[in-house]
Design a protein around this motif. Structure first.
Motif, mmCIF file in Angstrom:
data_model
loop_
_atom_site.group_PDB
_atom_site.id
_atom_site.type_symbol
_atom_site.label_atom_id
_atom_site.label_comp_id
_atom_site.label_asym_id
_atom_site.label_seq_id
_atom_site.Cartn_x
_atom_site.Cartn_y
_atom_site.Cartn_z
ATOM 1 N N THR A 63 -5.364 13.669 -6.245
ATOM 2 C CA THR A 63 -5.424 13.261 -4.839
ATOM 3 C C THR A 63 -5.402 11.734 -4.708
ATOM 4 N N GLY A 64 -5.984 11.049 -5.692
ATOM 5 C CA GLY A 64 -5.932 9.586 -5.703
ATOM 6 C C GLY A 64 -4.502 9.090 -5.817
ATOM 7 N N VAL A 65 -3.710 9.759 -6.660
ATOM 8 C CA VAL A 65 -2.295 9.390 -6.809
ATOM 9 C C VAL A 65 -1.553 9.567 -5.484
ATOM 10 N N ALA A 66 -1.863 10.658 -4.799
ATOM 11 C CA ALA A 66 -1.227 10.895 -3.496
ATOM 12 C C ALA A 66 -1.635 9.818 -2.482
ATOM 13 N N ARG A 67 -2.916 9.400 -2.544
ATOM 14 C CA ARG A 67 -3.373 8.317 -1.662
ATOM 15 C C ARG A 67 -2.625 7.029 -1.964
ATOM 16 N N THR A 68 -2.467 6.747 -3.248
ATOM 17 C CA THR A 68 -1.730 5.542 -3.641
ATOM 18 C C THR A 68 -0.300 5.606 -3.121
ATOM 19 N N ALA A 69 0.308 6.789 -3.216
ATOM 20 C CA ALA A 69 1.682 6.949 -2.727
ATOM 21 C C ALA A 69 1.762 6.576 -1.245
ATOM 22 N N ARG A 70 0.839 7.106 -0.452
ATOM 23 C CA ARG A 70 0.862 6.804 0.982
ATOM 24 C C ARG A 70 0.634 5.311 1.217
ATOM 25 N N GLU A 71 -0.280 4.720 0.449
ATOM 26 C CA GLU A 71 -0.563 3.295 0.584
ATOM 27 C C GLU A 71 0.680 2.460 0.259
ATOM 28 N N PHE A 72 1.337 2.764 -0.861
ATOM 29 C CA PHE A 72 2.518 2.010 -1.296
ATOM 30 C C PHE A 72 3.669 2.183 -0.299
ATOM 31 N N LEU A 73 3.841 3.412 0.196
ATOM 32 C CA LEU A 73 4.949 3.670 1.124
ATOM 33 C C LEU A 73 4.761 2.891 2.424
ATOM 34 N N THR A 74 3.518 2.706 2.834
ATOM 35 C CA THR A 74 3.230 1.943 4.041
ATOM 36 C C THR A 74 3.380 0.440 3.781
ATOM 37 N N ALA A 75 2.878 -0.002 2.642
ATOM 38 C CA ALA A 75 2.828 -1.442 2.385
ATOM 39 C C ALA A 75 4.179 -2.005 1.978
ATOM 40 N N ARG A 76 5.035 -1.158 1.419
ATOM 41 C CA ARG A 76 6.296 -1.654 0.891
ATOM 42 C C ARG A 76 7.477 -1.120 1.706
ATOM 43 N N THR A 77 8.605 -1.774 1.563
ATOM 44 C CA THR A 77 9.728 -1.394 2.427
ATOM 45 C C THR A 77 10.913 -0.835 1.632
ATOM 46 N N GLU A 78 10.861 -0.937 0.317
ATOM 47 C CA GLU A 78 12.006 -0.494 -0.474
ATOM 48 C C GLU A 78 12.243 1.007 -0.314
ATOM 49 N N PRO A 79 13.467 1.443 -0.578
ATOM 50 C CA PRO A 79 13.758 2.875 -0.501
ATOM 51 C C PRO A 79 13.030 3.622 -1.623
ATOM 52 N N SER A 80 12.725 4.889 -1.389
ATOM 53 C CA SER A 80 12.091 5.730 -2.411
ATOM 54 C C SER A 80 12.369 7.189 -2.083
ATOM 55 N N LEU A 81 12.539 7.993 -3.112
ATOM 56 C CA LEU A 81 12.721 9.430 -2.904
ATOM 57 C C LEU A 81 11.536 10.034 -2.157
ATOM 58 N N LEU A 82 10.376 9.388 -2.298
ATOM 59 C CA LEU A 82 9.160 9.934 -1.675
ATOM 60 C C LEU A 82 9.203 9.822 -0.155
ATOM 61 N N ARG A 83 10.099 8.950 0.359
ATOM 62 C CA ARG A 83 10.150 8.773 1.804
ATOM 63 C C ARG A 83 10.706 10.009 2.512
ATOM 64 N N SER A 84 11.329 10.898 1.760
ATOM 65 C CA SER A 84 11.869 12.123 2.382
ATOM 66 C C SER A 84 10.798 13.190 2.574
ATOM 67 N N ILE A 85 9.604 12.934 2.037
ATOM 68 C CA ILE A 85 8.514 13.903 2.171
ATOM 69 C C ILE A 85 7.535 13.388 3.217
ATOM 70 N N PRO A 86 7.070 14.262 4.128
ATOM 71 C CA PRO A 86 6.063 13.797 5.094
ATOM 72 C C PRO A 86 4.845 13.257 4.332
ATOM 73 N N ALA A 87 4.412 12.059 4.712
ATOM 74 C CA ALA A 87 3.399 11.347 3.922
ATOM 75 C C ALA A 87 2.185 12.219 3.599
ATOM 76 N N GLU A 88 1.721 12.998 4.562
ATOM 77 C CA GLU A 88 0.493 13.779 4.366
ATOM 78 C C GLU A 88 0.684 14.897 3.337
ATOM 79 N N ASN A 89 1.943 15.254 3.066
ATOM 80 C CA ASN A 89 2.198 16.371 2.140
ATOM 81 C C ASN A 89 2.472 15.932 0.707
ATOM 82 N N ILE A 90 2.594 14.624 0.486
ATOM 83 C CA ILE A 90 2.932 14.156 -0.859
ATOM 84 C C ILE A 90 1.840 14.534 -1.859
#
Lengths: 323, 323
Positions: B195-222
């Motif tokens: 769950t910590g990894v998932a939190r980090t994912a949401r944090e990074f996706l918000t803080a950064r602007t680069e493209p990522s495959l993770l952006r295709s998943i709703p943030a809460e479901n990652i």
């Protein structure tokens, strides 16, 4: 403690950078004879060991002879229990790996064990002091550095290599931590040793403008004793220094509790004698930082080993375990 | 492992919030029979224990009967080894202090011991897995939370109260740390669990602007699995998430090494299976952060317990220690 009538004593040898203190100890923790030599005066370890033996033997003769000694315990910086060697101790005159336990054993014909000074203090506390009867406790020595000796299931924790228990070097500040003698940053001992307290004093005196008794001392000369003396006189800044020190130590101890859930943490050394000035903030910080399931369970205790005898007592306690 | 011809098996019971899995295990760590029930379906612990026994007894009969069983080991959240009780486990249906070991012992007439799941995993690893023959190691379980089981001098560390070894709750970020389920901030498990990894994912996706495959998943479901899948496909942001996670875990493990100087740290759980994506940054961070005297000494290993059997194996290993 397998004491018996035939071998009622142990010998403790505490090797410090300045002095080597040694003595004969009985099962109740009374030092019945002791003496000391200057460690630094002997550049050859053989000459050094000869000199310790030369001074120790008359004490033994006066107390029934070598046959009365169950074992010799040696406390030394960087002492490795498994090998009986001192390894690369920066503050001793002998370099490399020194087989000190073997050297004493050869000369005296008495079984000899060796460990580092904080571990010796822990065994001493378990044998004669505040941790008597405890199977799980942590000894913290607050001196020039911060040392620790950890007891779990009634046994000292040496780790797979003999070097476990360096809680003075857990990282308490990951951002902008103070530079440590070990080459890293943010170690517990850069904040909570006697020298750490002096560093905090200099930091606070620079950062703050309020008056303080400490301002009459040249900054470079301030010691933790000066801070204590000022705190006792009601000096607010000095008291804040202790609060800061105790808070950080309490944070680190809360993490240590999550590791081994000890029955007690025993504090030893000059700084530990600052009484409530240091105990209160430590206890408050533990209570504030510890995980819920541990709350209120771990006692914070002051060492019960008498100051002058503590080092010899600690080392000697190792002697009871020898066969 | 005191196996003998007469009692060649142990029983392992792993109690999870969702399922309870139990099985019969031989001395080589083979699960020779197993079954499971839904934990949550039984609001009364008596009914629950009855149901486990009802399902376990036929397995025992088919394998020589109860007399072949040396002991039963139970792994359960908040399990206390000393008392055999589960205490205030938030994810189980039974509240307060539940004397679970005694309940099984009464019904089956087989000696039963109980501990928490991470401790059970450690004993399992020491008995059947990557830590065979080791006397000093630390097991880290990376799942929904971060658990740990610590072995010192060949014995599991339970502490004075039975609750030692909560390394998931050492503080790794004292400033602006993430809020933890335990009510505090900055705990290791808020960063290094799945769950910590998932939190980090949401944090990074918000803080950064680069493209990522993770952006295709709703943030809460990652999930951490999504991060792994993206990392494997070369996604830089996903790989950075593992680097961040591994770095923090390595920092915490470097401190743990200063405590007990273990021969190895064994990683277990879903996240540990992310291979080099997580192992490499952990190892690099340990190497960078560990005190000099420990450098290069502690092995970082992956659990060798087979996934499907791991929980039962871990719990069962406790059964060999019973008399």
């Amino acid at each position: 403690m397998n004491t018996n009538m035939e071998k009622p004593y142990v010998v403790g040898i505490d090797i410090g950078g300045t002095n080597t203190v040694f003595g004969i100890v009985d099962a109740r923790g009374t030092v019945i004879a002791s003496s000391s030599i200057k460690t630094g005066a002997y550049t050859e370890v053989e000459t050094y060991v000869d000199e310790v033996c030369k001074n120790l033997l008359p004490l033994l003769e006066a107390n029934g002879g070598k046959d009365k000694i169950k074992g010799i315990g040696v406390g030394a910086p960087n002492g490795n229990y498994y090998t009986g060697t001192i390894e690369f101790a920066p503050n001793l005159p002998w370099k490399g790996v020194i087989p000190l336990a073997a050297l004493f054993e050869e000369r005296l014909g008495i079984p000899t064990a060796l460990t580092n000074d904080a571990n010796a203090a822990a065994i001493g506390e378990m044998t004669y002091g505040a941790a008597r009867g405890m199977k799980d406790f942590i000894m913290i020595t607050l001196g020039t550095g911060v040392g620790s000796g950890i007891v779990i299931n009634g046994q000292l924790v040496y780790g797979h290599d003999g070097f476990a228990g360096e809680l003075g070097h857990v990282i308490v500040r990951r951002e902008n931590g103070r530079v440590c003698g070990c080459g890293r940053k943010g170690c517990l001992e850069t904040y909570c040793s006697a020298t750490g307290v002096a560093r905090t004093a200099r930091e606070f005196l620079t950062a703050r403008t309020e008056p303080s008794l400490l301002r009459s001392i040249p900054a470079e000369n301030i010691t933790s004793k000066d801070v204590y003396d000022a705190a006792v006189k009601g000096d607010k800044l000095a008291q804040d220094i202790f609060n800061f020190t105790g808070t950080i130590l309490g944070e680190a101890l809360a993490d240590a509790i999550a590791f081994s859930s000890p029955e007690a943490i025993v504090l030893f050394g000059g700084l530990a004698k600052s009484g409530d000035y240091i105990f209160k903030p430590i206890q408050e910080s533990i209570d504030k930082n510890v995980l819920n399931i541990y709350k209120g369970k771990t006692k914070l205790l002051m060492s019960e080993l008498k100051d002058a005898d503590a080092a010899v007592l600690g080392a000697s306690a190792l002697g009871w375990e020898l066969k």
